[in-house]
Design an enzyme around this catalytic site. Structure first.
Site, mmCIF file in Angstrom:
data_model
loop_
_atom_site.group_PDB
_atom_site.id
_atom_site.type_symbol
_atom_site.label_atom_id
_atom_site.label_comp_id
_atom_site.label_asym_id
_atom_site.label_seq_id
_atom_site.Cartn_x
_atom_site.Cartn_y
_atom_site.Cartn_z
ATOM 1 N N ALA A 17 66.019 102.165 65.904
ATOM 2 C CA ALA A 17 65.361 103.239 66.666
ATOM 3 C C ALA A 17 66.096 104.578 66.578
ATOM 4 C CB ALA A 17 65.213 102.796 68.116
ATOM 5 N N ALA A 18 67.362 104.596 67.002
ATOM 6 C CA ALA A 18 68.067 105.877 67.058
ATOM 7 C C ALA A 18 68.355 106.395 65.650
ATOM 8 C CB ALA A 18 69.360 105.722 67.859
ATOM 9 N N GLU A 41 72.058 99.993 56.754
ATOM 10 C CA GLU A 41 71.605 98.987 57.728
ATOM 11 C C GLU A 41 72.073 97.614 57.241
ATOM 12 O OE1 GLU A 41 70.140 98.548 60.809
ATOM 13 O OE2 GLU A 41 70.523 96.467 60.277
ATOM 14 N N CYS A 51 61.810 95.261 71.476
ATOM 15 C CA CYS A 51 61.085 95.171 72.759
ATOM 16 C C CYS A 51 59.898 94.213 72.655
ATOM 17 C CB CYS A 51 60.566 96.541 73.179
ATOM 18 S SG CYS A 51 61.759 97.862 72.962
ATOM 19 N N VAL A 88 78.563 99.148 57.260
ATOM 20 C CA VAL A 88 79.683 100.093 57.256
ATOM 21 C C VAL A 88 80.856 99.416 57.957
ATOM 22 C CG1 VAL A 88 80.503 102.333 58.079
ATOM 23 C CG2 VAL A 88 78.194 102.105 57.130
ATOM 24 N N ASP A 293 71.800 102.743 71.856
ATOM 25 C CA ASP A 293 72.539 101.783 72.696
ATOM 26 C C ASP A 293 74.056 101.874 72.562
ATOM 27 O OD1 ASP A 293 70.081 100.851 73.444
ATOM 28 O OD2 ASP A 293 70.309 98.840 72.592
ATOM 29 N N TYR A 436 42.952 110.075 93.025
ATOM 30 C CA TYR A 436 42.493 108.972 93.877
ATOM 31 C C TYR A 436 41.021 108.667 93.635
ATOM 32 C CZ TYR A 436 40.001 106.825 97.679
ATOM 33 O OH TYR A 436 39.146 106.028 98.372
ATOM 34 N N TRP A 444 45.908 106.881 100.175
ATOM 35 C CA TRP A 444 47.349 107.157 100.079
ATOM 36 C C TRP A 444 47.927 106.169 99.069
ATOM 37 C CZ3 TRP A 444 50.139 111.085 102.223
ATOM 38 C CH2 TRP A 444 49.472 111.851 103.189
HETATM 39 C C1 LIG Z 1 64.285 91.192 73.562
HETATM 40 C C2 LIG Z 1 64.419 92.659 73.807
HETATM 41 C C3 LIG Z 1 63.458 93.316 74.553
HETATM 42 C C4 LIG Z 1 63.582 94.676 74.789
HETATM 43 N N1 LIG Z 1 62.623 95.304 75.535
HETATM 44 C C5 LIG Z 1 62.726 96.649 75.764
HETATM 45 C C6 LIG Z 1 61.719 97.332 76.505
HETATM 46 O O1 LIG Z 1 60.727 96.723 76.943
HETATM 47 N N2 LIG Z 1 61.867 98.662 76.716
HETATM 48 C C7 LIG Z 1 62.941 99.369 76.224
HETATM 49 O O2 LIG Z 1 63.021 100.595 76.421
HETATM 50 N N3 LIG Z 1 63.911 98.740 75.509
HETATM 51 C C8 LIG Z 1 63.829 97.410 75.275
HETATM 52 N N4 LIG Z 1 64.797 96.769 74.531
HETATM 53 C C9 LIG Z 1 65.968 97.532 74.076
HETATM 54 C C10 LIG Z 1 65.726 98.248 72.756
HETATM 55 O O3 LIG Z 1 65.277 97.354 71.778
HETATM 56 C C11 LIG Z 1 67.023 98.913 72.316
HETATM 57 O O4 LIG Z 1 67.462 99.758 73.339
HETATM 58 C C12 LIG Z 1 66.846 99.719 71.044
HETATM 59 O O5 LIG Z 1 66.515 98.887 69.980
HETATM 60 C C13 LIG Z 1 68.139 100.452 70.729
HETATM 61 O O6 LIG Z 1 68.006 101.122 69.529
HETATM 62 P P1 LIG Z 1 69.307 101.509 68.706
HETATM 63 O O7 LIG Z 1 68.814 102.170 67.466
HETATM 64 O O8 LIG Z 1 70.266 102.247 69.562
HETATM 65 O O9 LIG Z 1 70.043 100.128 68.394
HETATM 66 P P2 LIG Z 1 69.531 98.837 67.635
HETATM 67 O O10 LIG Z 1 68.081 98.654 67.776
HETATM 68 O O11 LIG Z 1 70.443 97.737 68.071
HETATM 69 O O12 LIG Z 1 69.841 99.183 66.119
HETATM 70 C C14 LIG Z 1 71.140 99.311 65.637
HETATM 71 C C15 LIG Z 1 71.115 98.917 64.190
HETATM 72 O O13 LIG Z 1 72.377 99.200 63.625
HETATM 73 C C16 LIG Z 1 72.720 98.170 62.728
HETATM 74 N N5 LIG Z 1 74.175 98.204 62.601
HETATM 75 C C17 LIG Z 1 75.088 98.043 63.579
HETATM 76 N N6 LIG Z 1 76.333 98.185 63.088
HETATM 77 C C18 LIG Z 1 76.186 98.460 61.772
HETATM 78 C C19 LIG Z 1 77.120 98.712 60.738
HETATM 79 N N7 LIG Z 1 78.430 98.723 60.953
HETATM 80 N N8 LIG Z 1 76.639 98.956 59.498
HETATM 81 C C20 LIG Z 1 75.296 98.945 59.247
HETATM 82 N N9 LIG Z 1 74.376 98.703 60.191
HETATM 83 C C21 LIG Z 1 74.821 98.477 61.448
HETATM 84 C C22 LIG Z 1 72.176 96.910 63.371
HETATM 85 O O14 LIG Z 1 71.960 95.899 62.424
HETATM 86 C C23 LIG Z 1 70.878 97.410 64.009
HETATM 87 O O15 LIG Z 1 69.753 97.215 63.174
HETATM 88 C C24 LIG Z 1 64.689 95.398 74.268
HETATM 89 C C25 LIG Z 1 65.658 94.739 73.515
HETATM 90 C C26 LIG Z 1 65.533 93.376 73.279
HETATM 91 C C27 LIG Z 1 66.586 92.670 72.470
#
Ligand SMILES: Cc1cc2nc3c(=O)[nH]c(=O)nc-3n(C[C@H](O)[C@H](O)[C@H](O)COP(=O)(O)OP(=O)(O)OC[C@H]3O[C@@H](n4cnc5c(N)ncnc54)[C@H](O)[C@@H]3O)c2cc1C
Length: 461
Positions: A17-18, A41, A51, A88, A293, A436, A444
């Protein structure tokens, strides 16, 4: 030194995501001649919705690929040099380069950067206990985890599932397993499920889960996973009891994945998340950004740094970082702590501070709880919901809202999220011009009923 034709190279660590939001936004703002983008990745997937995993496991979503917003090939077609299955392993801050290892071949190489984005996400907490890695024990952090769990469920004849942890992921997985016809027990360390709510509101979730046929075990820390002669999981043990299990799902929270960043000397806070400024630049580092995250965020209500692992923040972080890296300007001011979830037809939502957060922040507050309905009481389908509201004593400022109820309860929390962001008092909230009509709410709205009660309690105090 960047040897490509582009004048600058951006390196992104983490392809979900990020990371990929940042890369995509930067690409929108700067073409390949101006900016080369290399993203690493270590997993098999990019831009996927973790999610959605509970709904895929539960059968609401049929195919894994429906959870993938953009594949590696689609990113590459948009001019991002995406290196899959490449981890990495080191960031050399002084030398402006990262070392990466091909996960399959083990081959290593260095890649230099002018700008770096760290989006390594979070890693699930794995209990240090015997049997935690036994076949039949599953996490649900990645699509690979989800697939492994689905494969186990397809192979397993027994129908008893134990979910360890009763946060939103544990609760959503309990629903998924109920939907697949399992007998589900949730073992929870806390006094009630959903510790992001106050215990009195968590109690309502507990009661509803039991009503759905889920066995809820509170105040119970899992001590080991017991295995049978075949080495597979057969039960989960706490200090007091054993819970038979054909499959175990772990949902006990996550920690920021910052080991790389810490080894490189980058600053982390008290929750182990990277510390950034409002433009999401890592503090003290002009050309390094971090989001999702793996960072701590400012709680706009308490004024304290928190770690909240949510996709909604990660996507916004990615947009902000991409804008800044791409030569624009954007900031992420912070969060009010809004989250919504559900277990079967019970909707659970929260924003702002719980009572213990308010106390920890040194705030004096009043709390009220009301019951109201989702629609006009006479309109078919009206269902009960409970709204708890906290307001600061001297100022009347809204501090937090928690809602538990059926259809229409969960997303009502957004009214409170907006009010919190705007710094409104509960008195001001009582005059909010909300829509409403009988099919949508009582005259309310339940959130306004809570605001009225809070305002009157504050006046009396
Ligand atoms: C079951 C579940 C349900 C969820 N439900 C919700 C919801 O309903 N609503 C909500 O807002 N959020 C929800 N979340 C949380 C949401 O999925 C995460 O907050 C979001 O994915 C975070 O995105 P990110 O890019 O920060 O990290 P991530 O999605 O964890 O992505 C990080 C990526 O970096 C890669 N990576 C890490 N270290 C390295 C490295 N050294 N070299 C290369 N690659 C690397 C990993 O493989 C991973 O693919 C849920 C999470 C889970 C597990």
């Amino acid at each position: 030194m960047n040897m490509s034709a582009a004048s600058e190279r951006l390196v992104v660590i983490g392809g979900d995501a990020a990371g990929m939001s940042a890369a995509s936004q930067a690409r929108r703002l700067k073409g390949p001649d101006a900016l080369e983008i290399v993203a690493f990745e270590r997993g098999h997937f990019t831009s996927y919705s973790a999610c959605g995993i509970p709904y895929w496991v539960g059968g609401d979503v049929e195919e894994r690929d429906e959870l993938i917003a953009r594949t590696p090939e689609e990113h590459r077609a948009r001019g991002i040099d995406l290196r899959m299955r490449t981890e990495v392993t080191e960031i050399d801050v002084a030398g402006q380069r990262v070392r990466a290892r091909d996960v399959d071949s083990g081959a290593e190489s260095w890649t230099s950067y002018d700008k770096l984005v760290i989006a390594t996400g979070a890693r699930p907490i794995r209990p240090e206990m015997p049997g935690a890695d036994a076949p039949g024990v599953h996490g649900v952090q990645t699509l690979d985890d989800g697939q492994a769990l689905i494969d186990t469920l397809a192979r397993t004849r027994g129908r008893r599932a134990v979910v360890v942890g009763a946060g939103y992921i544990g609760v959503e997985m309990a629903e998924a397993l109920i939907n697949r016809g399992y007998e589900v027990t949730v073992v929870n360390r806390g006094s009630e499920p959903m510790s992001t709510l106050d215990a009195d509101m968590g109690r309502l979730v507990h009661e509803a889960m039991e009503g759905l046929g889920i066995t809820m075990v509170n105040d119970a820390a899992v001590t080991k996973v017991l295995t049978g002669e075949d080495g597979r999981v057969r039960a989960v043990a706490t200090e007091d009891a054993e819970y038979p299990a054909d499959v175990v799902v772990l949902g006990i929270g996550v920690r920021p994945e910052t080991s790389l960043a810490k080894a490189a000397g980058l600053p982390v806070g008290r929750h182990d998340g990277l510390l950034t400024d409002l433009a999401l630049r890592v503090r003290g580092h002009e050309n390094i950004w971090a989001g999702g995250d793996c960072v701590e965020v400012l709680d706009l209500v308490s004024g304290q740094e928190r770690h909240i692992a949510l996709g909604t923040h990660a996507n916004k972080h990615g947009q902000v970082i991409g804008a800044n890296v791409g030569g624009g300007y954007a900031t992420f001011p912070g969060v009010v702590g809004t989250a919504v979830s559900k277990v079967c037809d019970l909707e659970i939502a929260r924003t702002g501070l719980r009572e213990k957060d308010a106390r920890r922040a040194g705030l004096q507050y009043e709390a009220v709880t009301i019951e109201s309905t989702s629609r006009a009481g006479y309109y078919p389908g009206a269902s009960l919901m409970t709204v708890k509201m906290l307001a600061e004593r001297r100022t009347g400022r809204l501090l937090g809202v928690q809602i538990v109820g059926r259809e229409g309860a969960g997303k009502r929390v957004d009214i409170a999220a907006v009010a919190l962001t705007a710094g409104m008092t509960v008195e001001q909230m009582t005059a909010l011009d909300l829509g409403y009509a009988p099919p949508f709410s009582p005259v309310w709205d339940p959130v306004l009923v809570a605001a009225r009660k809070a305002a009157s309690k504050l006046r009396a105090a």
